[in-house]
Design a protein around this motif. Structure first.
Motif, mmCIF file in Angstrom:
data_model
loop_
_atom_site.group_PDB
_atom_site.id
_atom_site.type_symbol
_atom_site.label_atom_id
_atom_site.label_comp_id
_atom_site.label_asym_id
_atom_site.label_seq_id
_atom_site.Cartn_x
_atom_site.Cartn_y
_atom_site.Cartn_z
ATOM 1 N N PRO A 187 -13.426 -35.503 -6.277
ATOM 2 C CA PRO A 187 -14.173 -36.385 -5.369
ATOM 3 C C PRO A 187 -15.553 -35.821 -5.034
ATOM 4 O O PRO A 187 -15.948 -35.747 -3.875
ATOM 5 N N ALA A 188 -16.293 -35.413 -6.059
ATOM 6 C CA ALA A 188 -17.568 -34.745 -5.836
ATOM 7 C C ALA A 188 -18.560 -35.620 -5.068
ATOM 8 O O ALA A 188 -19.381 -35.119 -4.295
ATOM 9 N N VAL A 192 -11.137 -25.555 -6.413
ATOM 10 C CA VAL A 192 -9.734 -25.980 -6.336
ATOM 11 C C VAL A 192 -9.642 -27.329 -5.647
ATOM 12 O O VAL A 192 -10.359 -27.588 -4.664
ATOM 13 N N LEU A 193 -8.780 -28.175 -6.158
ATOM 14 C CA LEU A 193 -8.362 -29.390 -5.457
ATOM 15 C C LEU A 193 -6.903 -29.221 -5.084
ATOM 16 O O LEU A 193 -6.062 -28.987 -5.952
ATOM 17 N N LEU A 198 -6.373 -35.069 -0.684
ATOM 18 C CA LEU A 198 -6.892 -33.904 -1.392
ATOM 19 C C LEU A 198 -7.738 -33.037 -0.463
ATOM 20 O O LEU A 198 -8.655 -33.537 0.203
ATOM 21 N N ALA A 199 -7.435 -31.748 -0.432
ATOM 22 C CA ALA A 199 -8.298 -30.779 0.229
ATOM 23 C C ALA A 199 -9.179 -30.143 -0.841
ATOM 24 O O ALA A 199 -8.686 -29.745 -1.904
ATOM 25 N N VAL A 200 -10.456 -30.063 -0.574
ATOM 26 C CA VAL A 200 -11.432 -29.592 -1.556
ATOM 27 C C VAL A 200 -11.897 -28.195 -1.181
ATOM 28 O O VAL A 200 -12.416 -27.972 -0.083
ATOM 29 N N ALA A 211 -12.071 -37.173 0.808
ATOM 30 C CA ALA A 211 -10.981 -36.985 -0.150
ATOM 31 C C ALA A 211 -9.623 -36.882 0.524
ATOM 32 O O ALA A 211 -8.627 -37.389 0.006
ATOM 33 N N TRP A 212 -9.578 -36.239 1.667
ATOM 34 C CA TRP A 212 -8.286 -36.087 2.347
ATOM 35 C C TRP A 212 -7.770 -37.433 2.840
ATOM 36 O O TRP A 212 -6.621 -37.794 2.612
#
Length: 255
Positions: A219-220, A250-251, A232-234, A226-227
């Motif tokens: 999710p750049a 890391v994703l 997703l934690a970036v 993203a969460w």
């Protein structure tokens, strides 16, 4: 115990939206007060540990220290001071007597499929115990491994396939990933999921996707969303070692 991670959850979104140069800026820090969590990887000459299993052990050990009963008691001053700033980790390798020596320092050892890692409470860098400071940081590379299926209910930690990282660097990054996952689950009040994860020994699945799969989920463009949108934690690196500032290493997908 999860309250120790409150400052991390509160700063998460703002960290993701800061430009890379700002993430690398340490002008606001007093070098005498900088803390880092040592993550000690047991790497014997023979047999060497499986790389994936070692990273999964490191990922579990990092969050296990933060959520251990001692985190709200005797370890609280060190952990609270550390989590209130940059959550630096320094991976080191140990074998034999040196590995045995770090077992006497406060922390948590985790074993996954025969691979062992021990995360310690975060020391001020200038006060790192000699049992840790004498350990090598370099030389932690291990051959790539082929892991099996993702265990049911385990969080998935995807390593960026376009950024080469030593096992030591990757161990620190997946440790960041588990901390962020726990902090965000706590912020959402999802105690049941946290309890289930803790009961599993904070088991994770560390995997390296194909470049195409990574590009499809990374999710750049909007990492701060993203969460909420994808669970997703970036992990966005500050660029102190091995990778450029702002790199997503890391994703971490919630269980």
């Amino acid at each position: 115990m999860t309250a120790i991670l409150d400052p991390l959850a509160e700063r998460y979104a703002s960290w993701l939206t800061r430009p890379a140069a700002a993430a690398h800026d340490t002008s606001d820090e007093d070098p005498e007060r900088v803390r880092a969590m040592p993550v000690v990887l047991r790497i014997e000459r023979d047999p060497q540990p499986d790389r994936t299993a070692l990273l999964e052990a490191a990922a579990a050990a990092a969050i296990a220290v933060c959520l251990a009963p001692e985190a709200s008691q005797e370890w609280y001053p060190e952990l609270s001071d550390w989590v209130s700033g940059r959550i630096r980790k320094v991976s080191r390798r140990a074998r034999g007597a040196h590995w045995a020596a770090v077992q006497d320092l406060p922390g948590v050892t985790v074993e996954v499929d025969g691979a062992q890692a021990r995360a310690l409470i975060p020391y001020r860098v200038v006060e790192t115990p000699k049992e840790v400071s004498r350990l090598q940081i370099s030389g932690s590379e291990l051959p790539a491994s082929t892991p099996g299926p993702v265990p049911e209910g385990a969080p998935l930690l995807w390593l960026n396939p376009t950024v080469p990282m030593t096992a030591g660097k990757a161990a620190a990054q997946v440790g960041h990933g588990t901390m962020l996952l726990a902090a965000l689950l706590h912020a959402e009040g999802d105690q049941a999921r946290l309890d289930a994860w803790a009961a599993s020994g904070f088991r994770t699945a560390v995997r390296t996707p194909s470049a195409a799969d990574w590009a499809a989920v990374n999710p750049a463009a909007a990492p701060d969303e993203a969460w909420r949108a994808h669970g997703l934690a970036v992990v966005r690196d500050a660029g102190f070692t091995e990778v450029a500032p702002g790199t997503v290493t890391v994703l971490a997908r919630r269980p």
